[in-house]
Design an enzyme around this catalytic site. Structure first.
Site, PDB file in Angstrom:
ATOM      1  N   GLY A 194       0.813  -1.211   0.000  1.00  0.00           N
ATOM      2  CA  GLY A 194       0.000   0.000   0.000  1.00  0.00           C
ATOM      3  C   GLY A 194       0.840   1.251   0.000  1.00  0.00           C
ATOM      4  O   GLY A 194       0.504   2.240   0.652  1.00  0.00           O
ATOM      5  N   ALA A 195       1.938   1.241  -0.778  1.00  0.00           N
ATOM      6  CA  ALA A 195       2.919   2.324  -0.712  1.00  0.00           C
ATOM      7  C   ALA A 195       2.696   3.432  -1.730  1.00  0.00           C
ATOM      8  O   ALA A 195       3.525   4.335  -1.844  1.00  0.00           O
ATOM      9  CB  ALA A 195       4.326   1.745  -0.889  1.00  0.00           C
ATOM     10  N   GLY A 201      -1.012   7.841   0.920  1.00  0.00           N
ATOM     11  CA  GLY A 201      -1.200   7.911   2.371  1.00  0.00           C
ATOM     12  C   GLY A 201       0.059   7.637   3.168  1.00  0.00           C
ATOM     13  O   GLY A 201       1.176   7.992   2.778  1.00  0.00           O
ATOM     14  N   ILE A 202      -0.123   6.991   4.309  1.00  0.00           N
ATOM     15  CA  ILE A 202       1.015   6.732   5.189  1.00  0.00           C
ATOM     16  C   ILE A 202       1.964   5.700   4.585  1.00  0.00           C
ATOM     17  O   ILE A 202       3.156   5.681   4.925  1.00  0.00           O
ATOM     18  CB  ILE A 202       0.580   6.307   6.604  1.00  0.00           C
ATOM     19  CG1 ILE A 202      -0.200   4.989   6.580  1.00  0.00           C
ATOM     20  CG2 ILE A 202      -0.221   7.405   7.279  1.00  0.00           C
ATOM     21  CD1 ILE A 202      -0.497   4.459   7.977  1.00  0.00           C
ATOM     22  N   GLY A 203       1.469   4.858   3.679  1.00  0.00           N
ATOM     23  CA  GLY A 203       2.353   3.916   3.002  1.00  0.00           C
ATOM     24  C   GLY A 203       3.354   4.630   2.124  1.00  0.00           C
ATOM     25  O   GLY A 203       4.550   4.306   2.119  1.00  0.00           O
ATOM     26  N   SER A 246      -4.856  -0.933  13.985  1.00  0.00           N
ATOM     27  CA  SER A 246      -5.653   0.243  14.311  1.00  0.00           C
ATOM     28  C   SER A 246      -6.231   0.081  15.715  1.00  0.00           C
ATOM     29  O   SER A 246      -6.455  -1.047  16.174  1.00  0.00           O
ATOM     30  CB  SER A 246      -6.798   0.397  13.302  1.00  0.00           C
ATOM     31  OG  SER A 246      -7.771   1.316  13.749  1.00  0.00           O
ATOM     32  N   TYR A 250     -14.174  -4.852   9.766  1.00  0.00           N
ATOM     33  CA  TYR A 250     -12.897  -4.131   9.703  1.00  0.00           C
ATOM     34  C   TYR A 250     -12.148  -4.283  11.025  1.00  0.00           C
ATOM     35  O   TYR A 250     -10.949  -4.584  11.047  1.00  0.00           O
ATOM     36  CB  TYR A 250     -13.136  -2.654   9.394  1.00  0.00           C
ATOM     37  CG  TYR A 250     -11.890  -1.805   9.481  1.00  0.00           C
ATOM     38  CD1 TYR A 250     -10.965  -1.815   8.443  1.00  0.00           C
ATOM     39  CD2 TYR A 250     -11.644  -1.009  10.589  1.00  0.00           C
ATOM     40  CE1 TYR A 250      -9.812  -1.042   8.517  1.00  0.00           C
ATOM     41  CE2 TYR A 250     -10.494  -0.232  10.668  1.00  0.00           C
ATOM     42  CZ  TYR A 250      -9.578  -0.246   9.640  1.00  0.00           C
ATOM     43  OH  TYR A 250      -8.430   0.514   9.715  1.00  0.00           O
TER      44      TYR A 250
END
Length: 323
Positions: free
Chosen positions: A36-37, A40-42, A171, A199
């Protein structure tokens, strides 16, 4: 929000940024895979690790978005950055197997694995493998990926003497799950699932996964840590499929949320900082060890999830091994 700036034992706080927590750290010679790069944070995690000299392999679903992120990172870092982009759809075990084979073809050691990608869907759909989508993408995909890359990591830490590090991005939402923690008998039938609870279940699975992997690696005497992080409340594309949640995040969330640079800090801290050397099986928040829910430290639940996940992945693991 004084607590946001209050530093913990590590010397860092919720307001710390990824660049701040990795300042002065030399990552040259290390290789990291980050899922997930592309956003966002990725993406911020990939940028900061590349800034510290780490060769970064961006595992992304959208290769075009990954290529744009790679170009931006390389354009920013003086002297260039070693960044590769490989396609990975974590909701598909076949895609995970292909990614592992493509990574192997690069002939690179693997020192750091950051399982960052995640999905928060509006509905509880099935993945192409017939599993509830949150569980398939957020847990099973990363579980299989970790297993397929683990032998490489073991070899890398033996050859280099450098501790390998595996980081699952979970999370605080892991507390919003079912009374039994993981609803094993419903993973193949998501019709009665609530998507927010599903989730939360997948985020609980992220913690249990690292706890059990940590125990196994310690028993084997392998110098690889396995930890979980909570990045904090961040307004990212994760909420794009949740209309109500997205609306709340764009109003109240703007007050209590942190920036992407701050959100990536705990991941980068656990992946690179010398203070975390030798620490494994822990849950981190705000760049400090934190306390997850009681279900998240249930050793029997962790073992049950591990065995269940192995059963889900076994056909794919065997096929990959013999190919």
């Amino acid at each position: 929000m004084w607590w946001f700036y209050r530093k913990g034992p590590s010397g860092f706080a919720g307001a710390s940024t990824a660049e701040e927590v990795t300042a002065g750290i030399d990552g040259r010679g290390l290789v990291a895979v980050i899922t997930g790069a592309s956003r966002g944070i990725g993406r911020e995690t990939a940028r900061v690790l590349a800034l510290r000299g780490v060769r970064v392999v961006m595992a992304v679903r959208d290769v075009s978005a990954g290529a744009r992120a790679k170009e931006a990172i390389q354009a920013e870092i003086r002297g260039g950055a070693e960044v590769d982009v490989l396609q990975l759809d974590l909701s598909s075990m076949a895609s995970v197997g292909r990614f592992a084979a493509e990574f192997a073809s690069l002939n690179l050691p693997l020192n750091i694995l950051i399982n960052n990608a995640g999905v928060m869907a509006r509905d509880c759909n099935r993945s192409c493998d017939g599993l509830e989508l949150h569980f398939a993408t957020n847990h099973i995909g990363h579980f299989l990926l970790t297993n397929l890359l683990l032998e490489n990591m073991k070899s890398a830490c033996r050859d280099s003497g450098v501790q390998g590090r595996i980081v699952n991005v979970s999370s605080s939402g892991h507390i919003m799950t079912y009374p039994q923690g993981i609803c094993f008998d419903k993973v193949h039938d998501p019709s009665g699932f609530n998507s927010l609870i599903a989730y939360g279940q997948s985020k609980l699975a992220n913690i249990l996964h690292m706890n059990e992997l940590s125990r196994i690696l310690k028993d084997e005497g392998v110098n690889i840590s396995a930890n979980t992080v909570h990045p904090g409340v961040i307004v990212t594309s994760l909420f794009r499929n949740r209309t109500i949640v997205s609306a709340l995040m764009n109003t109240v969330g703007r007050i209590i949320s942190r920036s992407v640079e701050q959100g990536a800090a705990t991941t980068c801290y656990v992946a690179m900082h010398p203070q975390v050397q030798g620490i494994t099986g822990k849950y981190f928040g705000n760049c400090n060890i934190a306390n997850p829910s009681s279900q998240a430290v249930d050793a029997e639940l962790a073992k049950k999830l591990w065995n269940f996940s192995l059963q889900m992945c076994r056909p794919r693991r065997q096929k990959h091994k013999t190919s």
